[in-house]
Design an enzyme around this catalytic site. Structure first.
Site, PDB file in Angstrom:
ATOM      1  N   LEU A 126     -13.798   8.383  24.461  1.00 11.24           N
ATOM      2  CA  LEU A 126     -13.604   7.232  23.571  1.00 11.24           C
ATOM      3  C   LEU A 126     -12.127   7.102  23.216  1.00 11.24           C
ATOM      4  O   LEU A 126     -11.511   8.035  22.706  1.00 11.24           O
ATOM      5  CB  LEU A 126     -14.439   7.391  22.300  1.00 11.24           C
ATOM      6  CG  LEU A 126     -14.538   6.125  21.427  1.00 11.24           C
ATOM      7  CD1 LEU A 126     -15.880   6.090  20.705  1.00 11.24           C
ATOM      8  CD2 LEU A 126     -13.405   6.055  20.403  1.00 11.24           C
ATOM      9  N   HIS A 229      -9.029  17.202  15.390  1.00 10.73           N
ATOM     10  CA  HIS A 229      -7.749  16.516  15.231  1.00 10.73           C
ATOM     11  C   HIS A 229      -7.887  15.454  14.150  1.00 10.73           C
ATOM     12  O   HIS A 229      -8.951  14.845  13.989  1.00 10.73           O
ATOM     13  CB  HIS A 229      -7.358  15.876  16.568  1.00 10.73           C
ATOM     14  CG  HIS A 229      -5.962  15.378  16.639  1.00 10.73           C
ATOM     15  ND1 HIS A 229      -5.574  14.169  16.087  1.00 10.73           N
ATOM     16  CD2 HIS A 229      -4.853  15.901  17.218  1.00 10.73           C
ATOM     17  CE1 HIS A 229      -4.294  13.984  16.325  1.00 10.73           C
ATOM     18  NE2 HIS A 229      -3.822  15.011  16.999  1.00 10.73           N
TER      19      HIS A 229
END
Length: 335
Positions: A126, A229
């Site tokens: 994605l 992240h």
């Protein structure tokens, strides 16, 4: 308006340009032009196939900005992981230890390399251009995939996973890789990251086969194991709301968490509905939902939906045009 649709071979060059703007750490998007072309060929087969048995085929989706005709995002479903080349992951194992003489007890955690040959379905790859993030676009790009799974559950494994991007700095430097991977592979993180999309044999050749004890790692490395992240936090929260959880598996390169859900327990899969479209007025306060067409000619938008009755909806004209619907077609709704 933006639309998510099945990628075509005509998307090859613009999609290659798009994924070139993705950062380090998005492993499954680090493709050469030839690799991307092959993925799109397999994806075309996946969307049009008749068989309901899951294989290793990818379903590639793109988000198109209808105003400009440009591609602004992409996502994917890999129908099955593992196979000839296994799916590699670390399992975090906790083992209780104690000593009567020292009056000490502790849980000792270690990483164990796992090779999964008959693996689950994976959602991944994605990426959305920063300028298009927000206003529900990321949710559309991610969640539209669940309509595909709801429509054709037999094409996908009973378990679905999502590999979350692990912690790294602005240059792509991963603390986990620097502490472990670099010592065995002797290359930078992006090199190994990219090579893993071509072949995984080097992992078996070089990866340590014995457990790695977390207490032997620096504290700043232990702290990132199983963490995502900062740019991945919204995706993690979205998947958590769909019922995805961590079961103690992390990526072997950056230690990002691997989230799991039973296919049929995913909220959007379980609640997906298949109403018929009928002409009618759509009130200004009508609820917004993700609306998709059938799997073979897959298109999806985030639209207002007016439920006329349990099996019938009215949609705005712009939605009907974007989805290329004919009179009395059926659609699929999520949310």
């Amino acid at each position: 308006m933006e639309i998510v649709r099945a990628a075509t071979l005509d998307d090859w060059e613009p999609l290659y340009d798009l994924i070139g703007r993705a950062g380090v750490g998005l492993t499954s998007l680090r493709l050469t032009k030839n690799q991307l072309h092959e993925r799109l060929e397999w994806s075309h087969f996946a969307f049009t196939r008749k068989s309901e048995r899951p294989g290793g085929e990818p379903y590639v989706f793109v988000m198109e900005d209808l105003a400009s005709g440009s591609l602004v995002g992409t996502s994917c479903i890999f129908a099955k992981t593992g196979g000839y080349e296994p799916f590699y992951t670390y399992e975090i194992v906790s083992e209780p230890k104690s000593s009567v003489e020292l009056d000490v007890s502790a849980d000792v955690q270690s990483l164990h390399l796992q090779r999964i040959h008959d693996g689950p379905t994976e959602i991944g790859s994605l990426f959305l251009l920063p300028a298009f993030r927000g206003r529900g676009r990321g949710r559309l790009l991610s969640m539209a995939r669940f309509s595909m799974i709801a429509q054709r559950p037999g094409r996908f494994a009973k378990e679905v996973i999502a590999e979350m991007r692990g912690v790294s700095d602005a240059t792509g430097k991963s603390p986990f890789w620097e502490a472990i991977g670099r010592h065995f592979f002797h290359v930078d993180f992006p090199v190994a990251d990219a090579l893993s999309t071509v072949s995984k044999k080097f992992i078996d050749d070089l990866m340590p086969q014995h457990p790695i004890y977390l207490d032997l790692l620096p504290e700043e490395v232990r702290e990132v194991i199983g963490q995502v992240h900062e740019q991945t936090q919204p995706a993690q929260a979205m998947l958590a709301s769909e019922g995805f959880v961590s079961r103690g598996l992390v990526d072997i390169f950056d230690a990002g968490p691997i989230l799991h859900s039973d296919r049929d327990s995913i909220h959007s899969v379980a609640s997906c509905r298949n109403p018929r479209v009928r002409a009618g007025e759509v009130p200004s306060d009508a609820k917004r939902q993700i609306v998709t067409t059938s799997a073979a000619r897959f298109r999806a938008v985030n639209s207002q939906v007016h439920w006329i009755d349990e099996g019938t909806v009215a949609l705005p004209e712009a939605t009907v045009r974007a989805l290329q619907l004919s009179a009395s077609d059926n659609v699929w709704t999520l949310g």
